[in-house]
Structures are given as structure tokens and as C-alpha cells.
Design an enzyme around this catalytic site. Structure first.
Site, PDB file in Angstrom:
ATOM      1  N   ASP A 186       4.430  86.807 -43.894  1.00 53.82           N
ATOM      2  CA  ASP A 186       3.407  85.618 -44.392  1.00 53.82           C
ATOM      3  C   ASP A 186       2.856  85.004 -43.074  1.00 53.82           C
ATOM      4  OD1 ASP A 186       1.475  83.776 -45.648  1.00 53.82           O
ATOM      5  OD2 ASP A 186       2.108  85.093 -47.610  1.00 53.82           O
ATOM      6  N   HIS A 229       0.284  78.638 -46.445  1.00 56.06           N
ATOM      7  CA  HIS A 229       0.399  79.801 -47.282  1.00 56.06           C
ATOM      8  C   HIS A 229       1.795  80.414 -47.800  1.00 56.06           C
ATOM      9  CE1 HIS A 229      -0.662  83.964 -48.740  1.00 56.06           C
ATOM     10  NE2 HIS A 229      -1.840  83.482 -49.277  1.00 56.06           N
ATOM     11  N   SER A 406      -2.098  86.429 -54.190  1.00 54.95           N
ATOM     12  CA  SER A 406      -1.147  85.995 -53.301  1.00 54.95           C
ATOM     13  C   SER A 406       0.131  85.106 -53.938  1.00 54.95           C
ATOM     14  CB  SER A 406      -1.496  84.969 -52.128  1.00 54.95           C
ATOM     15  OG  SER A 406      -2.417  85.715 -51.107  1.00 54.95           O
TER      16      SER A 406
END
Length: 801
Positions: A186, A229, A406
Site C-alpha cells: 500500500d 491509506h 480498500s
């Protein structure tokens, strides 16, 4: 002499991967392009690992995850090393003409990533060793929809989504992810977050290099996240605070590693997958290999095959790979790349998003829908909570209100870790099949293009994972007693001590029968009793097997034996192969890519000055300029555990060069390699030593073309104890005989403890070595040649000192 023979599988290793030359999407980009324009490309070689055949062979013998990992990684690296050499040399020449920019070879799939102009793309595509040239694409994170919600206080809690997938029910049964490892590919992770800092592998006694990778800066040693994220997704996989018990993760006791490769300037997805497939760079180990690689990213448009084999090879090597489906719903055929792939019922394993805060788990409007853009098959595979998910964010806090596939994908990644705790040897296909078959059906009856098979139910999936309910016995080392040169040769009789390992339930009254149908071999002693073997234990047995080989046995012939292993209520047939004759010949190679020329060997000697001690294998020594003077008369590796046992490649007290180290592999090269502009790889054992330690040495050496790194060579050793007895007090040393002003020897020596640097110098000439290991230097000694090295000295005691 005793030596260890590897256990070999007969496997079909190579096959053509794709068809065609230039991918049509790339053809559109390069049509009419200026010759100065360089395009990022993926060059797929014709030879590729036939991973499906390998998986089938492994399934037939019920191979452990460790055996699968070793076989796949070594096969991938062997194919790449052999098949890429010529093209890498071509790229090196073309770079000087401006037709090529940066380029790098990979082994996770036989591929080279390169910047090429249009003419060079077409030249390379026409080569017989190249199958297809693709346009590279950068993965993008699937930006979550973030609601403005009040940040809840950090208190003891369990999120609704964890209950929805039955993670809490697994915890009650003792399945918390203990002993399992996950990887999040990620934007990075905040390594200081209280929900994650204790479970980072690098905080648990392992090196940063096998625990964290920033693909834009491989020298980075501590996890960080400039986006947020990756911290949120990793938290959903395994996050839990040790101070407040605030619980946001599925596999709360699993450890994590991470690769920063998405939405990063200079990020590299292929590099991240290759690292994640074998983080410590040693295919003999499995503890560093993640159980799952979670991917909450993708690209938009088309159905390129670029990362398909890379994903398959990662899974064959041990990790389950899962992808978020995408946030481009609710329209049909809206999945991202490579989540839209559907070549088998489980690949690529994609995850849609439902609202886990409601009991009927409605599908999220944004969740990407099937069918697949590739072949029209139903997608995604499963769904998981992905609406208003609360998890960790950089800075130590938590945020709810994050929505996206996600957020759904990490729930599935955490589920894989829990299922691997149930059975560590469960294959990737078995785990994914169990998650699909056990999912709670939602929406249209049966599998559909919104929910897939439905929301995952980890507790129900556990019931479909095969239990470890019996012994699992297999040979994991073969010790060969051979009276002459350490190798089984034609016309000889050998004794074999076969060590058996048990990774299942305890086995009682174990014995084994040894047989072969090979016309060149005869079994003389065919049975050994092993007694009881506990779970995760080994036994060498009370006697040895014996076999003889006819005078007509060809050198290099592989003799296949069957080992019938029998215990109370258990039986299995395993295969063992013995190579007749020497595996490979001694060899030398000289690093010559930078400002250093340095000769290495596959028998523990270095430099090998043409006028030096070992005239049979002349090298160039160590020169600081391409045509400079060599000052290294002799160099050698020392490994010992006391004053009577030092395996080494240096001269002895009679001034004879040692042959303790025996070559087990040719010297192979990569230019460039994963870490340096020029890399050499080989391996050898100490089986010819008078008193061998029983070790194998994997040697890697690295040289660099550009300043300031072009003035040195790095040597890396992985030393493995292959005997059945522990080694204690082992020391490793490098011996160098520098002659800085020969024949007028007025050299000086010094040692810099702070830098772990030992060196020799005269006037303005300096040569030496720095120890890069975190353990540092144990000791340093400078020897006076006239008193301690030349006759009658340089005894084993001198070498130990």
C-alpha cells in the site's frame, strides 16, 4: 566425508507464458513516437516457470508450505539467471546510445522492467527469447469515501465489521493470528502507531530489511505512511492497542510487514511483490514469508496480463494474494486491474464491499461489479465490510467513516491469517475455496456480480480447512557417508542417514523402508527404525541405509529412491534423489562494472592473484581502477568453532592451498540485479575439510557502476547448518594478504571499532573491509607474514586466533 544431498522434485519448470510480441496498448502509444521518447515497459521472457505443473506435483506429494516455497523460489531464480543474461547485456549497450533508460531484471516472474524508445521496443519484441513487451502501469490506491464523523475516543472496543465476519468467534476458539505474518502492499504504515508498533516484525527481533520495504528508497529502515491509506488498511488486518485494547483488526495477534509502492513517486509494484515472496532472501526459510499479501489498489482500463504470473508465483511460493475489487460501481464490468482477472475460479481473488453495520449487509453502491472485463465470468469472489469502517490512522489515532473496497479487502486478508493458524500448510487455493464456499449468500441467490459468493464467514470457512489430524512425516535431510572425495561416484557403496521430520500430530513406532527401481543402483540395507517422533520434531534413526552404484552409472545421473515411512495408523511414500558425481566444477568470476576489479570464486577464495598461491584458478585480485595495480595476494573465508576446526580457503602450515570448500553451484550473474548493478551468486559446502562443520554457504557479491558506490564490493553469506547436531561458538572471518608496497613491505594496519573497519595502508594507498552485519566485529588481528603465515606457521590455531 559426510555431505548433504538436497531433496529433489522432478518438475516441468519452463513454459511460454503469453503469445505475441508488442502488446496492442503499447503499440498505440509508440506509433510515430520520437526516438528520444522512452516508454516504461515490461519485457516478459519466453521461458517462464510452469507453476501450475509445479503446484500439481506438490499436491501429489502433500508438500509442506516450506518445501513449496523453496522449490518455487529456487526454480524462479534459476530460470531468470540463465535466460536474462543476454538481454541484460544488450540493454547495457543500448543504454549508452540513449535508446534505453533505467532497467532492472526480476525473478518473481521472468521479466525485465525497462524504459525503451519505440525502435528498441520493436527490436526486443522480435527476439526469440522475448515473449511479449507490455506497457507498464502504475497502481493507484482506491481513494476511500471519508465521512466527516466525530473521532471516537480510544477505548476498549471491537468494530462491527469484525463481528460481521465472525472474527470474534474465532478468537474465542483461540485463533487470533498468533504465529502468522501478513503483508500490506500500500502507501506505507505508521510504524509508531500504538495499535501496530508492537506487531511490526521489525520490533520482534527481525531485521528491517525483511520487515519493511519502501520501493522508492530501499535504504529506508522504519515504516512510515505519508498518505494514511496503508495505516488504515493494515489496522483492519491486525490492529489492536496493547494499552487500551482498542481492537480494529481481524487477526489481532498476527505480525505484519509492509511494502510502500502505491501512489509513491518512484514506487515499484513488481519490486514489492518480489520482496514479499521471500523477504529475507533465503528460500530455505519460511517464517519470513507472509501468509497473505493484501492489495487495496488497482488500475483502470482493459485486461492486461502483466501481473498475472507474478501473482501466481507469489501464491505458489506461500502467500495468499487478495485484491480490492474497486470503487467504480454500481455499473457492470467496473472492476479494477488486476482484480478483474478470472482465469480460474479463485484468481484473481477480488473483494467487494458491504455495509457491515446492518444485519442484512447491503452491497455498497460504489463497490465495483462484475462480470469480468477479461472473459465475462462472475466477479467479485467474496464481499466484506467496507462502509464506515473505523481503523488506525497516522499519528496514533483512529478514524471511522472510511468507505471503499480498500476497507473490505483487509478483512479478508486478516481472515487468511486466522485460517493459516488453523493449518499452516493449507494452500492458497484451499483457503480461497473455503472462504467462497462458506460465505453467507446475499443478493441474488447463488454467486452474483455484486456480492460474489457473499460476505465471508471465517468461522464457517474454518470447518472447510483440512485439519492437522494425523502425523505428517517426510525426509528433510540426507547425510551421505562416502569414503573418497565426498561425492557418490560410479562403482561406490555409500551409507545414508536420512533425517525424518514430523509437522503433524505425534507419530509412534516410526520406521522406513528404502527402495529403488533404478538399473544403476542396488539397495543393500533397506530398513531403519526411528521410534517415536513428536510434533515439529525430527529423528535420524538408529542405523543407516546403504546402496551401491554400478561402474556404468553416468556422471550426473540422478538416482531416484522411494522411502516408505510407516507409523502406527500412518503410512506415506516419499521420494529422494541422489546425484552421482560432482555437481559442478570450481569457477571464478571478476567484478568489473565499477571502479573495482575483484575476483570471487565458488570455493571460498578471493582475489586469486595470477602469481599467488592458487595458480590453478588465476584471477585479477583487487584493483581500485580498471587497469590499476593489484595489492591482494590472497583472500579467503574462515568459518570455525574452535582452535582445532576452522574450515577455510587459505594456505595451511605446509603452504598448500586448502580445498575445504567444495563448489555446489556455478557462479551465476545478474546485470543489473535486484540490489546492485552487477551481482554474482553461488554456493559451496565445507565437506572436504579434515574436520567439517557440516555447513553450506550461499554467497552473493554486489558491485556498483556509479560513484560513490563504485569503489567497493559487498559480500553476503548465508551459512546453514546442514548436520543433525547443533553448532556453538561459531566465528566467521575474512583473511586478506595485502601487499601494498611489495617487495619493500612497510605496510601499516589499523582498526576502527566505531566503523567496524579493519584496514592496511602505505603512503596514500588504503585497502580493507567493513563488517556490515548488525553484530559488528568480534575481533581483529593483523598477522606478520614472516612470523605467522609463512613456514612453519599458519596453523589451525593461528587461523582461529
Amino acid at each position: 566425508m559426510r555431505f548433504v544431498s538436497g531433496l529433489l522434485l522432478t518438475l516441468l519448470l519452463v513454459t511460454a507464458a503469453f503469445g505475441g510480441n508488442v502488446d496492442p496498448q503499447l503499440e498505440v502509444k509508440i506509433k510515430g513516437a520520437d526516438k528520444a521518447t522512452l516508454f516504461p515497459t515490461l519485457i516478459f521472457m519466453t521461458e517462464q516457470l510452469d507453476v501450475q505443473t509445479m503446484k500439481h506435483e506438490h499436491n501429489l506429494i502433500q508438500a509442506t508450505r516450506a518445501q513449496r516455497h523453496f522449490d518455487v523460489i529456487t526454480a524462479l531464480q534459476e530460470i531468470t539467471t540463465i535466460s536474462q543474461a543476454d538481454l541484460l547485456a544488450y540493454l547495457s549497450d543500448a543504454k549508452a546510445d540513449g535508446a534505453v533508460g533505467s532497467y532492472n531484471g526480476f525473478w518473481i516472474t521472468n521479466m525485465i522492467v525497462a524504459e525503451l524508445n519505440a525502435a528498441t521496443i520493436r527490436e526486443i519484441a522480435a527476439r526469440g527469447d522475448v515473449d511479449m513487451v507490455y506497457s507498464d502501469f502504475e497502481g493507484e490506491i482506491m481513494m476511500p469515501i471519508i465521512e466527516e464523523v466525530e473521532d471516537p475516543p480510544v477505548i476498549s472496543s471491537v468494530e462491527n465489521g469484525l463481528r460481521a465476519v465472525r472474527a470474534d468467534s474465532m478468537w474465542m476458539l483461540g485463533y487470533t493470528g498468533e504465529g502468522r505474518l501478513i503483508c500490506d502492499l500500500d502507501t506505507g504504515v505508521d510504524g509508531n502507531h500504538p495499535a501496530l508498533n508492537h506487531s511490526w516484525r521489525g520490533s520482534n527481533g527481525y531485521t528491517p530489511q525483511e520487515s519493511w520495504l519502501d520501493t522508492s528508497n530501499p535504504n529506508s529502515e522504519f515504516p512510515f505512511d505519508g498518505n494514511g491509506h496503508g495505516t488504515h488498511t493494515t489496522g483492519t488486518i491486525c490492529g489492536r492497542s496493547t494499552t487500551t485494547d482498542d481492537t480494529v483488526g481481524v487477526a489481532i495477534d498476527a505480525q505484519w510487514i509492509a511494502a510502500r509502492a502505491i501512489d509513491v513517486n518512484g514506487g515499484n509494484v513488481a519490486m514489492a511483490f518480489q520482496w514479499a515472496a521471500d523477504p529475507d532472501g533465503n528460500p530455505n526459510t519460511i517464517e519470513d514469508v507472509p501468509d497473505v499479501i493484501s492489495n487495496s489498489w488497482g488500475a483502470i482500463g482493459g485486461c492486461p496480463e502483466t501481473y498475472w504470473s507474478l501473482i501466481d508465483n507469489c501464491e505458489a511460493a506461500g502467500a495468499v494474494v487478495v485484491f480490492a475489487a474497486g470503487n467504480e460501481g454500481p455499473g457492470p464490468s467496473s472492476l479494477r486491474i488486476p482484480a478483474n482477472r478470472d482465469t480460474t475460479p479463485v484468481n484473481c481473488f477480488s473483494v467487494g464491499a458491504v455495509n457491515g453495520n446492518y444485519s442484512n449487509y447491503p452491497i455498497a453502491s460504489f463497490s465495483s461489479r462484475g462480470p469480468s472485463q477479461c472473459n465475462g465470468e462472475i466477479k467479485p469472489e467474496v464481499s466484506a465490510p467496507g462502509v464506515s469502517v473505523r481503523s488506525s490512522v497516522p499519528g496514533g489515532g483512529y478514524q471511522g467513516g472510511w468507505s471503499g473496497t480498500s476497507m473490505a479487502c483487509p478483512h479478508v486478508a486478516g481472515a487468511v491469517a486466522l485460517l493459516r493458524q488453523v493449518n499452516p500448510n493449507a494452500t492458497a487455493d484451499t483457503i480461497k475455496w473455503a472462504l467462497m464456499e462458506s460465505a453467507t449468500d446475499l443478493g441474488t441467490q447463488g454467486e452474483d456480480n455484486a456480492y460474489g459468493h457473499g460476505i465471508i464467514n471465517i468461522l464457517a470457512a474454518m470447518e472447510l480447512i483440512p485439519e492437522i489430524n494425523a502425523p505428517y512425516l517426510f525426509p528433510n535431510a540426507v547425510y551421505i557417508d562416502e569414503p573418497n572425495d565426498g561425492y557418490p561416484d560410479a562403482g561406490e557403496t555409500i551409507d545414508l542417514a536420512i533425517r525424518i521430520r514430523n509437522t503433524g500430530l505425534p507419530a509412534e513406532n516410526v520406521y522406513a523402508l528404502f527402495s529403488t527401481n533404478d538399473p544403476f543402483a542396488t539397495v543393500l540395507a533397506d530398513s531403519v527404525f526411528y521410534g517415536d517422533i513428536a510434533e515439529n520434531d525430527t529423528s535420524i534413526g538408529d542405523e543407516s541405509f546403504s546402496a551401491s552404484f554400478s561402474e556404468e552409472t553416468p556422471n550426473g545421473h540422478l538416482v531416484a529412491f522411494n522411502l516408505d515411512i510407516i507409523a502406527d495408523g500412518y503410512s506415506a511414500v516419499r521420494s529422494i534423489s541422489i546425484l552421482i558425481g560432482r555437481l559442478t566444477d570450481p569457477d571464478v568470476a571478476t567484478h568489473d562494472i565499477g571502479n573495482v576489479r575483484f575476483t570471487v570464486s565458488n570455493f571460498g577464495q578471493y582475489g586469486l592473484d595470477p602469481g599467488g598461491m592458487n595458480g590453478a584458478w588465476p584471477g585479477e585480485g583487487f584493483k581500485m581502477t580498471q587497469n590499476g595495480q593489484n595489492y591482494l595476494f590472497e583472500g579467503a573465508l574462515f568459518i570455525g568453532d574452535g582452535p582445532t576446526r576452522v574450515s577455510n580457503g587459505a594456505r595451511d602450515q605446509d603452504q598448500n592451498i586448502s580445498d575445504d570448500f567444495v563448489a555446489m553451484a556455478d557462479i551465476t550473474s545478474a546485470e543489473p540485479g535486484p540490489f546492485a548493478d552487477q551481482e554474482y551468486y553461488t554456493s559451496y559446502t565445507d565437506q572436504n575439510a579434515d574436520n567439517p562443520l557440516g555447513i553450506s554457504i550461499d554467497q552473493k557479491t554486489f558491485a556498483f557502476s556509479d560513484s560513490p558506490d563504485d569503489g567497493f564490493v559487498i559480500l553476503e553469506y548465508t551459512i546453514t547448518n546442514v548436520e543433525n547436531q547443533d553448532l556453538e561458538g561459531v566465528l566467521v572471518a575474512h583473511f586478506e594478504d595485502w601487499d601494498m608496497t611489495w617487495p619493500n613491505a612497510d605496510d601499516r594496519v589499523n582498526f576502527d571499532r566505531e566503523r567496524n573497519l579493519g584496514y592496511e595502508y602505505s603512503n596514500n594507498n588504503y585497502r580493507g573491509q567493513i563488517i556490515l552485519s548488525e553484530l559488528g566485529v568480534y575481533s581483529f588481528k593483523a598477522l606478520d607474514n614472516e612470523q605467522e603465515v609463512y613456514p612453519p606457521a599458519f596453523t589451525m590455531q593461528d587461523k582461529w586466533d
